[in-house]
Design a protein around this motif. Sequence first.
Motif, PDB file in Angstrom:
ATOM      1  N   ALA A  40      -7.314  25.256  -7.790  1.00 51.57           N
ATOM      2  CA  ALA A  40      -7.592  25.389  -9.224  1.00 51.57           C
ATOM      3  C   ALA A  40      -6.984  24.213  -9.986  1.00 51.57           C
ATOM      4  O   ALA A  40      -5.912  23.724  -9.633  1.00 51.57           O
ATOM      5  N   LEU A  41      -7.693  23.783 -11.013  1.00 55.48           N
ATOM      6  CA  LEU A  41      -7.165  22.709 -11.862  1.00 55.48           C
ATOM      7  C   LEU A  41      -6.124  23.310 -12.792  1.00 55.48           C
ATOM      8  O   LEU A  41      -6.354  24.342 -13.416  1.00 55.48           O
ATOM      9  N   ASP A  42      -4.973  22.658 -12.846  1.00 57.50           N
ATOM     10  CA  ASP A  42      -3.885  23.114 -13.701  1.00 57.50           C
ATOM     11  C   ASP A  42      -4.367  23.282 -15.146  1.00 57.50           C
ATOM     12  O   ASP A  42      -5.055  22.418 -15.677  1.00 57.50           O
ATOM     13  N   GLU A  43      -4.007  24.394 -15.753  1.00 58.21           N
ATOM     14  CA  GLU A  43      -4.416  24.661 -17.149  1.00 58.21           C
ATOM     15  C   GLU A  43      -4.038  23.511 -18.080  1.00 58.21           C
ATOM     16  O   GLU A  43      -4.756  23.210 -19.031  1.00 58.21           O
ATOM     17  N   SER A  44      -2.902  22.879 -17.818  1.00 62.36           N
ATOM     18  CA  SER A  44      -2.435  21.797 -18.692  1.00 62.36           C
ATOM     19  C   SER A  44      -3.385  20.598 -18.661  1.00 62.36           C
ATOM     20  O   SER A  44      -3.328  19.734 -19.532  1.00 62.36           O
ATOM     21  N   LEU A  45      -4.241  20.541 -17.635  1.00 63.04           N
ATOM     22  CA  LEU A  45      -5.189  19.430 -17.546  1.00 63.04           C
ATOM     23  C   LEU A  45      -6.549  19.791 -18.139  1.00 63.04           C
ATOM     24  O   LEU A  45      -7.451  18.971 -18.204  1.00 63.04           O
ATOM     25  N   ARG A  46      -6.699  21.042 -18.576  1.00 63.94           N
ATOM     26  CA  ARG A  46      -7.969  21.449 -19.208  1.00 63.94           C
ATOM     27  C   ARG A  46      -7.876  21.181 -20.695  1.00 63.94           C
ATOM     28  O   ARG A  46      -7.665  22.082 -21.498  1.00 63.94           O
ATOM     29  N   VAL A  47      -7.957  19.914 -21.027  1.00 68.34           N
ATOM     30  CA  VAL A  47      -7.788  19.469 -22.415  1.00 68.34           C
ATOM     31  C   VAL A  47      -8.995  18.621 -22.819  1.00 68.34           C
ATOM     32  O   VAL A  47      -9.754  18.180 -21.952  1.00 68.34           O
ATOM     33  N   PRO A  48      -9.173  18.394 -24.129  1.00 69.49           N
ATOM     34  CA  PRO A  48     -10.340  17.612 -24.566  1.00 69.49           C
ATOM     35  C   PRO A  48     -10.477  16.268 -23.856  1.00 69.49           C
ATOM     36  O   PRO A  48     -11.591  15.832 -23.566  1.00 69.49           O
ATOM     37  N   ALA A  49      -9.345  15.620 -23.556  1.00 70.52           N
ATOM     38  CA  ALA A  49      -9.406  14.297 -22.919  1.00 70.52           C
ATOM     39  C   ALA A  49     -10.043  14.339 -21.533  1.00 70.52           C
ATOM     40  O   ALA A  49     -10.648  13.364 -21.090  1.00 70.52           O
ATOM     41  N   THR A  50      -9.926  15.463 -20.851  1.00 66.73           N
ATOM     42  CA  THR A  50     -10.482  15.534 -19.502  1.00 66.73           C
ATOM     43  C   THR A  50     -11.852  16.216 -19.478  1.00 66.73           C
ATOM     44  O   THR A  50     -12.491  16.302 -18.447  1.00 66.73           O
ATOM     45  N   LYS A  51     -12.284  16.686 -20.648  1.00 64.61           N
ATOM     46  CA  LYS A  51     -13.565  17.394 -20.709  1.00 64.61           C
ATOM     47  C   LYS A  51     -14.706  16.381 -20.563  1.00 64.61           C
ATOM     48  O   LYS A  51     -14.650  15.286 -21.095  1.00 64.61           O
ATOM     49  N   VAL A  52     -15.709  16.779 -19.809  1.00 60.85           N
ATOM     50  CA  VAL A  52     -16.860  15.894 -19.592  1.00 60.85           C
ATOM     51  C   VAL A  52     -18.018  16.387 -20.447  1.00 60.85           C
ATOM     52  O   VAL A  52     -18.449  17.523 -20.324  1.00 60.85           O
ATOM     53  N   ASP A  53     -18.509  15.509 -21.310  1.00 57.98           N
ATOM     54  CA  ASP A  53     -19.658  15.870 -22.139  1.00 57.98           C
ATOM     55  C   ASP A  53     -20.941  15.662 -21.342  1.00 57.98           C
ATOM     56  O   ASP A  53     -20.960  14.930 -20.360  1.00 57.98           O
ATOM     57  N   SER A  57     -22.451  23.323 -18.688  1.00 59.18           N
ATOM     58  CA  SER A  57     -21.293  24.210 -18.567  1.00 59.18           C
ATOM     59  C   SER A  57     -20.038  23.454 -18.980  1.00 59.18           C
ATOM     60  O   SER A  57     -20.089  22.261 -19.252  1.00 59.18           O
ATOM     61  N   GLN A  58     -18.928  24.156 -19.009  1.00 63.33           N
ATOM     62  CA  GLN A  58     -17.660  23.494 -19.326  1.00 63.33           C
ATOM     63  C   GLN A  58     -17.171  22.790 -18.073  1.00 63.33           C
ATOM     64  O   GLN A  58     -17.101  23.398 -17.014  1.00 63.33           O
ATOM     65  N   VAL A  59     -16.826  21.540 -18.213  1.00 59.36           N
ATOM     66  CA  VAL A  59     -16.340  20.767 -17.065  1.00 59.36           C
ATOM     67  C   VAL A  59     -15.137  19.940 -17.479  1.00 59.36           C
ATOM     68  O   VAL A  59     -15.140  19.294 -18.525  1.00 59.36           O
ATOM     69  N   TRP A  60     -14.117  19.985 -16.638  1.00 56.94           N
ATOM     70  CA  TRP A  60     -12.947  19.126 -16.834  1.00 56.94           C
ATOM     71  C   TRP A  60     -12.760  18.303 -15.572  1.00 56.94           C
ATOM     72  O   TRP A  60     -12.824  18.827 -14.465  1.00 56.94           O
ATOM     73  N   LEU A  61     -12.548  17.007 -15.764  1.00 57.71           N
ATOM     74  CA  LEU A  61     -12.271  16.135 -14.626  1.00 57.71           C
ATOM     75  C   LEU A  61     -11.015  15.356 -14.926  1.00 57.71           C
ATOM     76  O   LEU A  61     -10.909  14.711 -15.976  1.00 57.71           O
ATOM     77  N   HIS A  62     -10.080  15.421 -14.008  1.00 59.32           N
ATOM     78  CA  HIS A  62      -8.861  14.640 -14.162  1.00 59.32           C
ATOM     79  C   HIS A  62      -8.848  13.611 -13.050  1.00 59.32           C
ATOM     80  O   HIS A  62      -8.655  13.947 -11.885  1.00 59.32           O
ATOM     81  N   ALA A  63      -9.118  12.356 -13.414  1.00 64.80           N
ATOM     82  CA  ALA A  63      -9.160  11.285 -12.417  1.00 64.80           C
ATOM     83  C   ALA A  63      -8.059  10.283 -12.703  1.00 64.80           C
ATOM     84  O   ALA A  63      -7.792   9.953 -13.855  1.00 64.80           O
ATOM     85  N   ALA A  75     -12.622  21.076 -12.605  1.00 66.55           N
ATOM     86  CA  ALA A  75     -12.910  22.501 -12.698  1.00 66.55           C
ATOM     87  C   ALA A  75     -14.117  22.680 -13.591  1.00 66.55           C
ATOM     88  O   ALA A  75     -14.407  21.845 -14.445  1.00 66.55           O
ATOM     89  N   SER A  76     -14.802  23.798 -13.385  1.00 66.11           N
ATOM     90  CA  SER A  76     -15.922  24.135 -14.242  1.00 66.11           C
ATOM     91  C   SER A  76     -16.026  25.648 -14.303  1.00 66.11           C
ATOM     92  O   SER A  76     -15.603  26.344 -13.388  1.00 66.11           O
ATOM     93  N   ASP A  77     -16.628  26.128 -15.384  1.00 66.63           N
ATOM     94  CA  ASP A  77     -16.828  27.574 -15.480  1.00 66.63           C
ATOM     95  C   ASP A  77     -18.135  27.991 -14.785  1.00 66.63           C
ATOM     96  O   ASP A  77     -18.472  29.158 -14.740  1.00 66.63           O
ATOM     97  N   ALA A  78     -18.864  27.022 -14.239  1.00 67.68           N
ATOM     98  CA  ALA A  78     -20.081  27.337 -13.489  1.00 67.68           C
ATOM     99  C   ALA A  78     -19.812  27.097 -12.001  1.00 67.68           C
ATOM    100  O   ALA A  78     -19.325  26.036 -11.628  1.00 67.68           O
TER     101      ALA A  78
END
Length: 141
Positions: A40-53, A57-63, A75-78
Amino acid sequence: MTRSHHEHPAFEELVEDFEFLDDWEDRYRHVIDQGREMDALDESLRVPATKVDGCASQVWLHAEMRDGALHFDGASDAMIVSGLIAVLRKLYNGLKPSEVMAVDARAQMARLGLNDHLSAQRSNGLTAMIERVRETAAASV
């Protein structure tokens, strides 16, 4: 078949797995399983900066680049998108920036037979995720 210098053993293994899966349903399920196995992606990394437009679905990528190699989590909700993130991680993680830039992600995904079956929105989301990874690598070339 000759291996190119930036082929990823983990991804090659996945390609072999997919060769045994004849129908799309099975492949789809296998992609979802990949996502389920991912940490699971750490909640602290689910922020606007890591969100992929650009994803339906909602997608967060921390690279990030660590020790000269790309590492990314997401992470994604899909479920299917989580699976695609897991697949991309197998394709890219541990590569040097120049190697990341040399990967033709679309062609590699086509080897899994995924391009034809993804909806336009999912396909756009995949492109957006690949772009995010490439931007991270490009910034440190």
